[in-house]
Design an enzyme around this catalytic site. Structure first.
Site, PDB file in Angstrom:
ATOM      1  N   HIS A 236       0.814  -1.213   0.000  1.00 28.68           N
ATOM      2  CA  HIS A 236       0.000   0.000   0.000  1.00 28.68           C
ATOM      3  C   HIS A 236       0.856   1.276   0.000  1.00 28.68           C
ATOM      4  CE1 HIS A 236      -3.569  -2.434   0.678  1.00 28.68           C
ATOM      5  NE2 HIS A 236      -3.076  -2.912   1.801  1.00 28.68           N
ATOM      6  N   ASP A 237       1.536   1.534   1.104  1.00 26.42           N
ATOM      7  CA  ASP A 237       2.235   2.808   1.261  1.00 26.42           C
ATOM      8  C   ASP A 237       3.395   3.013   0.294  1.00 26.42           C
ATOM      9  OD1 ASP A 237       0.536   3.777   3.213  1.00 26.42           O
ATOM     10  OD2 ASP A 237       1.701   2.946   4.861  1.00 26.42           O
TER      11      ASP A 237
END
Length: 294
Positions: A236-237
């Site tokens: 995700h990040d």
């Protein structure tokens, strides 16, 4: 590219930060921390430890210990009580700065030429909302905000709705940021779930034999431990610094969005937001692997 990283490390935060700190085209001027995946003391300590592992002297400034108006709701099941799934990192070489996050962001934005600083947001948007309220003249000098958060069509990952953790942890802060009409690019679960790490990718990171790559392999393995039976895990990040560096590998669309304050889900609204909806997963995985090999 000169940036501020706002973060709550967090397994995937740590991977994103290591990639950004080691990349020659990103200058991380400072990191600000917020309570999110875990409490503020732990996220702040982790940010310093990540910088030390990367070998980059980056000031760390502690920010909001709670959402704007509600109690924290950390994600201990995934990230563990240490925020890093039990992966051991060195102690921080220097302590966090005593200057609070919002003051540090405002001071940097006012000192630098306007529209030259990017905010890479890996966490709930509490610190950004506080910056808008307490130093609007500084916030107006941001070049762009790239934030991981939300879900457009994908199922969410909290509350059993379309809500995503970063937005749902402090929906009032997200709504405040949306209202501000900052140059914002949002990267929702619709995009981040398209780039995944599997056992083969983890092995390719270990083969690089650098401290950042090996640590990222350990962090991804910790993700697998938290979700037994999964063959891959989304990154995700890391999409945030990847988009900052490689916007050509993302497809960005415009949506009129708001935030449902009851659930934290994104809903149709009156705020025009740029949203990364798809990406070239193979190319981005290779870019991240190359970056971590430095």
């Amino acid at each position: 590219m000169r940036v501020i990283i706002d973060t709550d490390p967090g397994i995937d935060d740590a991977i994103a930060i290591l990639y950004a700190l080691r990349h020659p085209d990103i200058d991380v001027a400072l990191m600000t921390t917020v309570a999110g995946n875990i409490g503020l003391d732990v996220t702040t300590r982790n940010a310093g430890r990540i910088a030390t592992l990367a070998g980059i002297e980056t000031p760390v400034h502690a920010g909001a210990a709670t959402p704007l108006i509600r109690d924290p709701d950390p994600e201990l099941a995934i990230h563990g009580t240490d925020g890093l799934g039990g992966v051991t990192l060195p102690d921080a070489a220097t302590p966090p700065s005593p200057l609070p996050a919002v003051e540090a962001m405002a001071a940097l934005l006012m000192a630098e030429e306007a529209h030259t600083i990017d905010l890479l947001c890996l966490a709930p948007l509490t610190n950004i909302a506080l910056l808008l309220d307490h130093a609007p003249e500084a916030a107006a000098r941001i070049r762009r905000v790239i934030a991981m958060g939300g879900a457009i069509f994908e199922p969410g990952n909290v509350h059993g709705t379309r809500a995503e953790f970063n937005i749902a942890h402090d929906p009032e802060a997200a709504a405040r940021v949306f209202r501000a009409r900052l140059p914002l690019i949002l990267i929702p679960l619709d995009a981040t779930r398209q780039i995944r790490a599997d056992a083969t990718y983890v092995s390719s990171l270990r083969a690089l034999n650098t401290a950042p790559a090996t640590t990222c392999a350990d962090l991804i393995d910790a993700y697998f431990d938290a979700a037994r039976g999964r063959e891959s895990r989304p990154l995700h990040d890391p999409c945030v610094p990847l988009l900052a560096l490689h916007p050509d590998l993302f497809t960005v669309e415009t949506y009129d969005l708001g935030v449902d304050l009851a659930t934290g889900a994104l809903i149709p609204g009156k705020h025009e937001i740029q949203v990364a909806m798809s990406l070239d997963a193979d190319a981005l995985r290779e870019e991240m692997r190359r970056g971590l090999g430095r």
